[in-house]
Design an enzyme around this catalytic site. Structure first.
Site, PDB file in Angstrom:
ATOM      1  N   THR A 165       0.227  -7.675   5.943  1.00  0.00           N
ATOM      2  CA  THR A 165      -0.006  -6.429   6.658  1.00  0.00           C
ATOM      3  C   THR A 165       0.147  -5.321   5.601  1.00  0.00           C
ATOM      4  O   THR A 165      -0.080  -5.472   4.341  1.00  0.00           O
ATOM      5  CB  THR A 165       1.252  -6.139   7.636  1.00  0.00           C
ATOM      6  OG1 THR A 165       0.754  -4.972   8.515  1.00  0.00           O
ATOM      7  CG2 THR A 165       2.565  -5.862   7.273  1.00  0.00           C
ATOM      8  N   ASN A 166       0.138  -3.977   5.878  1.00  0.00           N
ATOM      9  CA  ASN A 166       0.168  -2.788   4.893  1.00  0.00           C
ATOM     10  C   ASN A 166       1.140  -1.942   5.506  1.00  0.00           C
ATOM     11  O   ASN A 166       1.708  -1.851   6.656  1.00  0.00           O
ATOM     12  CB  ASN A 166      -1.127  -2.275   4.720  1.00  0.00           C
ATOM     13  CG  ASN A 166      -2.143  -1.979   5.706  1.00  0.00           C
ATOM     14  OD1 ASN A 166      -1.567  -1.048   6.437  1.00  0.00           O
ATOM     15  ND2 ASN A 166      -3.043  -2.657   6.269  1.00  0.00           N
ATOM     16  N   ARG A 167       1.309  -0.853   4.837  1.00  0.00           N
ATOM     17  CA  ARG A 167       2.268   0.197   5.319  1.00  0.00           C
ATOM     18  C   ARG A 167       1.745   1.433   6.309  1.00  0.00           C
ATOM     19  O   ARG A 167       2.447   2.315   6.308  1.00  0.00           O
ATOM     20  CB  ARG A 167       2.737   0.862   3.801  1.00  0.00           C
ATOM     21  CG  ARG A 167       3.719  -0.058   3.101  1.00  0.00           C
ATOM     22  CD  ARG A 167       4.110   0.674   1.856  1.00  0.00           C
ATOM     23  NE  ARG A 167       4.676   0.226   0.837  1.00  0.00           N
ATOM     24  CZ  ARG A 167       5.682  -0.418   0.663  1.00  0.00           C
ATOM     25  NH1 ARG A 167       6.561  -0.161   1.623  1.00  0.00           N
ATOM     26  NH2 ARG A 167       6.190  -1.044  -0.250  1.00  0.00           N
ATOM     27  N   ALA A 212      -5.959   1.062   8.930  1.00  0.00           N
ATOM     28  CA  ALA A 212      -5.809   0.455   7.686  1.00  0.00           C
ATOM     29  C   ALA A 212      -6.179  -1.101   8.005  1.00  0.00           C
ATOM     30  O   ALA A 212      -5.207  -1.785   7.992  1.00  0.00           O
ATOM     31  CB  ALA A 212      -4.648   0.801   6.928  1.00  0.00           C
TER      32      ALA A 212
END
Ligand code: CTP
Length: 415
Positions: free
Chosen positions: A211-213, A278
């Protein structure tokens, strides 16, 4: 929006930022707003009323007992004026004027009008960081917000003292955009807007994800603004701790594939597609049913597969599932350099009508939550906006959507 020109009482109080209120008055006038300026005594110490009179073509109110005739016609006092304005905008709002608003004072034409009006009130605070952070000011702010006063800014930046800090007034174009959003609440009525937001979760096994932030804050802000402006909003939201705006149709998804499927499912009702998510460009090639053991040979190297590009797929959808491509497709481009070039490249490569580029990373150098963006569309010069908070950027993005849809902004149309 009613046919008559919207009318704003612009209150100018005692802050060095008062000089910027001249630009606020000018931009409002350019947007087709009737502007009447009222100054507190402190305000007149920084800029002379004559400056505002010249910009607005109307006598400036400085005395609570003064009766002026704004733009000709009968002379009116503050009670009558309070009924005639569509918005009271206090820019700059000093710590002192905020305190006096809280206390319900009415000893100048500005506070007297605020006390009498039923129109919305908006403030653009401007003061030194110490004054802004003081519990008295913060309590006053909370009280005003609770009473329904809208607040734009302040932002972090250079202050009058020469030091940098929180308390700098939002830029005039940001303030004017926020004011116009109040004056024109329904300009997206009838439009179906679908927004993707947040990160995606790409499972590796039942407990691990790629995943990402991303928090989804930008997409959520756009959803909220679009709903307030009358659009039919659908928010396709990846996993986030943020709460989506009440009343918005929210579809929760986890993976890029689910996000694409959810977007395709609502294509028939989508006039405007805004991709803020995102999306993870890759996913683990294999999502295992059982937890991957540390000792497993595959644990050392992760094999990845490419994810679908949600934005590019939607913008190239011809008659996918019987639904046409949305008339307006908007992408986002987070860049660490050459924002305009990269955004223009993305515009063409992903077949978008509008790309909102923003500078990210240490170079951006803004305070928490603030961004500066650049709107890029075909055959037009880029339009820069900010630094501003996400809610204000959301209004800007929607204005740009209108601009590419019919070739002009509400300001340009003077609507
Ligand atoms: N996007 C998407 N699906 C993906 C990847 C990106 O819908 N799988 C959308 C984002 O929501 C955003 C835009 O595409 O609107 C951003 O593209 P980005 O991923 O940043 O650019 P890339 O195409 O990956 O290009 P680069 O990595 O070269 O910047």
């Amino acid at each position: 929006m009613s046919e008559r020109m919207p009318s704003v009482l612009l209150g100018v109080s005692g802050s060095i930022a008062a000089y910027k209120a001249v630009e606020v008055a000018r931009l409002l006038g350019k947007a087709g707003v009737r502007v009447q300026v009222a100054m507190t005594r402190g305000g007149t110490e920084f800029v002379r009323p004559l400056t505002f009179a010249a910009i607005t073509g109307r006598e400036v109110l400085t005395d609570v007992f003064q009766v002026a005739s704004p733009g000709g016609g009968a002379e009116i006092g503050h009670v009558e004026r309070a009924h005639q304005v569509d918005l009271v905008l206090v820019a700059p709002a000093s710590a002192n004027v905020m305190a006096r608003m809280v206390a319900g004072m009415a000893d100048d034409p500005l506070t007297a009008t605020i006390l009498s009006t039923r129109a919305p009130v908006m403030i653009a605070p401007a003061m030194e960081s110490g004054m802004w952070m003081h519990p008295a000011t913060q309590d006053n702010l909370a009280c005003l917000e609770e009473r329904g006063v809208k607040v734009v800014g302040p932002v972090t930046g250079e202050l009058a003292s020469g030091r940098a800090g929180m308390g700098r007034m939002a830029e005039p174009d940001v303030i004017v955009r926020a004011a116009l959003a109040i004056l024109r609440p329904g300009d997206l009525t009838g439009l179906g807007i679908t927004i993707t937001a947040g990160p995606t979760w790409e499972p590796l096994d039942p407990v691990r994800i790629l995943t990402n932030r991303s928090t989804g804050a930008m997409g959520i802000a756009i959803a909220q603004a679009a709903q307030r402006r009358g659009a039919q909003v659908r928010l396709i939201l990846g996993p986030t701790h943020l709460t989506p705006p009440p009343g918005v149709d929210v579809r929760r998804v986890e993976t890029a594939a689910e996000m694409l499927a959810a977007a395709q499912a609502v294509l028939p009702g989508t006039d405007v597609f805004v991709a803020t998510a995102a999306v993870s460009d890759f996913r683990p090639q294999q999502a295992r049913d059982q937890k991957l053991k540390r000792s497993a040979p595959e644990a050392q190297t992760l094999a990845l597969a490419e994810n679908p590009d949600v934005l590019a797929t939607i913008s190239s959808a011809l008659r996918a599932r019987g639904a046409a491509r949305p008339a307006t497709v908007v992408g986002f481009a987070a860049e660490t350099e050459a924002v305009e070039d990269n955004a223009r490249d993305k515009l063409v490569r992903k077949g978008c009508d509008l790309v909102i580029g923003n500078l990210v990373g240490p170079e951006a150098g803004f305070g928490a939550g603030q961004t500066r963006v650049l709107a890029v569309a075909r055959d037009r010069p880029a339009v820069a906006f900010g630094p501003a908070l996400k809610g204000d950027v959301a209004e800007f993005v929607l204005d740009q959507v209108l601009r590419v849809r019919d070739g002009s902004t509400p300001e340009e149309r003077g609507a």
